[in-house]
Structures are given as structure tokens and as C-alpha cells.
Design an enzyme around this catalytic site. Structure first.
Site, short mmCIF file in Angstrom:
data_model
loop_
_atom_site.label_atom_id
_atom_site.label_comp_id
_atom_site.label_asym_id
_atom_site.label_seq_id
_atom_site.Cartn_x
_atom_site.Cartn_y
_atom_site.Cartn_z
N LYS A 1 78.63 73.41 92.78
CA LYS A 1 77.46 73.31 91.92
C LYS A 1 76.68 74.38 91.52
O LYS A 1 76.09 74.29 90.43
CB LYS A 1 76.48 72.24 92.92
CG LYS A 1 77.24 70.67 92.96
CD LYS A 1 76.42 69.93 94.20
CE LYS A 1 77.03 68.61 94.15
NZ LYS A 1 76.44 67.66 95.28
N ASP B 1 69.40 64.15 92.63
CA ASP B 1 70.57 63.25 93.18
C ASP B 1 70.44 61.87 92.65
O ASP B 1 71.16 61.03 92.83
CB ASP B 1 70.80 63.32 94.54
CG ASP B 1 72.04 64.15 94.99
OD1 ASP B 1 72.79 64.34 93.88
OD2 ASP B 1 72.26 64.98 95.95
N GLN C 1 72.74 68.21 100.59
CA GLN C 1 74.14 67.74 100.53
C GLN C 1 74.60 66.89 101.71
O GLN C 1 74.06 67.18 102.85
CB GLN C 1 75.10 68.83 100.60
CG GLN C 1 76.65 68.54 100.29
CD GLN C 1 76.82 68.24 99.19
OE1 GLN C 1 76.33 68.58 98.29
NE2 GLN C 1 77.70 67.13 99.26
#
Ligand code: NDP
Length: 285
Positions: A53, A120, A97
Site C-alpha cells: 500500500k 477501508d 491493518q
């Protein structure tokens, strides 16, 4: 012979489009989009994902900040980091994450993220907005899959879709989006899981089959209808190699299109995250 739905090819095209939009922002004296990621512990797969990312951000001209916290970090310390990112006006969006170590309550963490920065799309407010068809951050993996289908000219409208797996981050939102009354949707969708009976019968009825169960090579020729489009979300490590949930060799001459693992949905998930970060930056200016 199936068409390979190459995430690599599609992601490169989408990333070019994003970098053009970044250049335009800079010409308009707007800030570079800035994504932050919190990585807790040393889970090797999580490190690979986060590094990917960060690399993507550099490629499209975004800024990125990586915050690494120890495996034994307390929930309070993690929440403090989230608060800092929530109030940092230089950060447009951020992710934590997953998975998180067991001393941390994942739900509490996701709830603490400012929905405006939740790129997200996991916060309940954003999930609810997605379910209602309101503007929001679409969870990155389903978003990436929709972009992959769009790139290869696969229209879900009127099709029978089966989504295998009902997680909050992939299967469940995927089923909602495919059944929504939107440009990506209008399919007739069945959401299947580990309690589903007669799975083969069900998957064999699918024009579009999305598989997200985390079981290596589970789906084979007995599950797939002639001409079906099969999207493999699974990422499983088998003898040091990455394998999907679909036995691609066994369905290669049955399906009309298949996404490979690696080189398929994983790369498109990263595009979904970039798209959401760009949107977060645009929303703030
Ligand atoms: P989860 O691991 O959270 O859940 C798995 C789902 O699959 C559950 O709904 C479960 O049913 C269902 N399931 C498990 N076994 C079967 C079975 N034999 N038959 C039918 N359904 C079954 O799912 P995730 O969505 O988090 O992950 C799925 C896979 O996708 C993993 O391999 C993961 O690594 C990968 N992944 C890939 C991403 C990418 O970018 N490519 C992003 C996210 C995940 P039940 O609910 O009944 O337990």
C-alpha cells in the site's frame, strides 16, 4: 479457454488515472492525498500488504505515513494513535491493518476511526451508508472486484451471482453491492457460507461466482457452470506459495473468465484503497 481477469493490467490503468487526478489537484493548489497506515506487530502477511500500500501511494503521487506498533501494544495506546490520526489535518485517510493481536478489541478499534477518514470502509456508519446506496467509502476488496469486472466489461445486471463467504470485509458487502440498484449492481444474489446446503448445486447456478472463504483450491469443476465468471478472493499460503480458493486449472475450460491468484483481486483491493483515499482528499477540499 477462460479470459484471465488480470488485476495487474487493470490496476495499472486505474493507477495511471489516479496519478493524473493527483497532478490536477496539485495544479489547482490542492494538497497531495495522504494515507496513513497503522501496522501492529510482525505478522508477515500484514507487513507485505502494508508495504504494498505504501508503494502504491508513491506510485500515484500520494504521501503515506506508516506507524508501526509493537505486538504487545495496549488497546489504549492504539486508540491514542487513532485519535492523533483523526485530528491530524494533514492526513486524509488511514487504515488499521487487520488482524490485530488478541489483547485488542477489533470492533472498538474500528469504531474509534473517524468515518470521514475510514478509507477501508469498515466503520458501521460507512457500511450502513453503503447498504443504503449513499455516498461513502466502499470496502476496498469489493470495490476492487467491481472495478475489475467493469474494466473487463463484465456487467452484473440481470445475472445470477453467488457470493461464497459472508465476512464483514468481503462477502457481505460484495453481496450488497452486487444486488444494489447501481451501475455495478442489479444482479440477483445469493450469499453462501459454511452452513449452506447443496453448495455445488448453488454455485453451479451462478453466472458470476465470487469466492472468499480462505480454503485453498476448494472450488473446482464440480462447482462451476459453463461460461461462468469466477472471481477468486482467497489468499492462502500452501508450501510457501500463494494459492486462491479456486482450482483454476480444473475450471479453465469451463469458466468464461477467471481472476488469478496472485495477480488478481489483491492488486485491485489496493486500487480500491487508493480510490477511497483520493475521495477522502477531494471531500475535504
Ligand atoms: P473469513 O475468513 O472472515 O470468513 C470466511 C467465510 O467463508 C465465512 O463466511 C465462512 O462461513 C465461509 N466458509 C468457510 N468455509 C466454507 C465452506 N467450506 N463452504 C462455504 N463457506 C465457507 O473471510 P475473509 O473474507 O476475511 O477472507 C476470505 C479469504 O479472502 C481469505 O483467504 C483471505 O486471506 C482472503 N482475502 C483476500 C483479500 C484480497 O485483497 N485479495 C482481502 C481480504 C481477504 P461461516 O460464516 O459460516 O463461518
Amino acid at each position: 479457454m477462460a479470459l484471465i481477469l488480470s488485476g495487474k493490467e487493470a490496476a495499472n490503468v486505474f493507477k495511471k488515472e489516479i496519478s493524473i487526478k493527483v497532478d490536477r489537484r496539485l495544479k489547482d493548489k490542492k494538497k497531495r492525498p495522504h494515507l496513513a497506515a497503522i501496522l501492529v506487530g510482525n505478522n508477515p502477511a500484514s507487513s507485505v500488504y502494508v508495504n504494498g500500500k505504501v508503494k502504491d501511494c508513491a506510485e500515484v503521487g500520494f504521501l503515506s505515513t506508516l506507524i508501526r506498533l509493537e505486538e504487545d501494544v495496549t488497546e489504549i495506546e492504539l486508540l491514542k494513535n487513532i485519535e492523533r490520526l483523526n485530528s491530524d489535518t494533514e492526513i486524509h485517510g488511514f487504515i488499521v491493518q487487520l488482524p490485530l493481536p488478541k489483547q485488542i478489541n477489533e470492533k472498538r478499534i474500528l469504531l474509534a476511526i473517524d468515518p470521514m477518514k475510514d478509507v477501508d470502509g469498515f466503520h458501521p456508519e460507512n457500511f450502513g451508508r453503503m447498504a443504503l446506496g449513499l455516498p461513502t467509502y466502499i470496502p476496498a476488496t469489493p470495490y476492487g472486484i467491481l472495478l475489475l469486472l467493469e474494466y473487463f466489461g463484465i456487467d452484473a445486471s440481470g445475472k445470477r451471482a453467488v457470493v461464497l463467504g459472508r465476512s464483514n470485509i468481503v462477502g457481505s458487502p460484495m453481496s450488497i453491492l452486487l444486488s444494489s440498484n447501481s451501475k455495478f449492481g442489479n444482479a440477483t444474489v445469493t450469499l453462501a457460507h459454511s452452513r449452506t446446503h447443496d453448495l455445488e448445486l448453488l454455485t453451479k447456478s451462478a453466472d458470476i461466482l465470487i469466492v472468499a472463504i480462505g480454503k485453498p483450491l476448494f472450488i473446482n469443476q464440480s462447482h462451476v457452470k459453463e461460461g461462468a465468471v469466477v472471481v477468486d478472493v482467497g489468499i492462502n499460503r500452501v508450501d510457501g506459495k500463494l494459492k486462491g480458493d479456486v482450482d483454476i486449472d480444473s475450471i479453465f475450460n469451463i469458466a468464461s473468465a477467471i481472476s488469478p491468484v496472485p495477480g488478481g483481486v489483491g492488486l485491485m483491493t489496493r486500487v480500491g484503497l487508493l480510490m477511497n483515499t483520493l475521495l477522502a482528499a477531494d471531500d475535504r477540499e
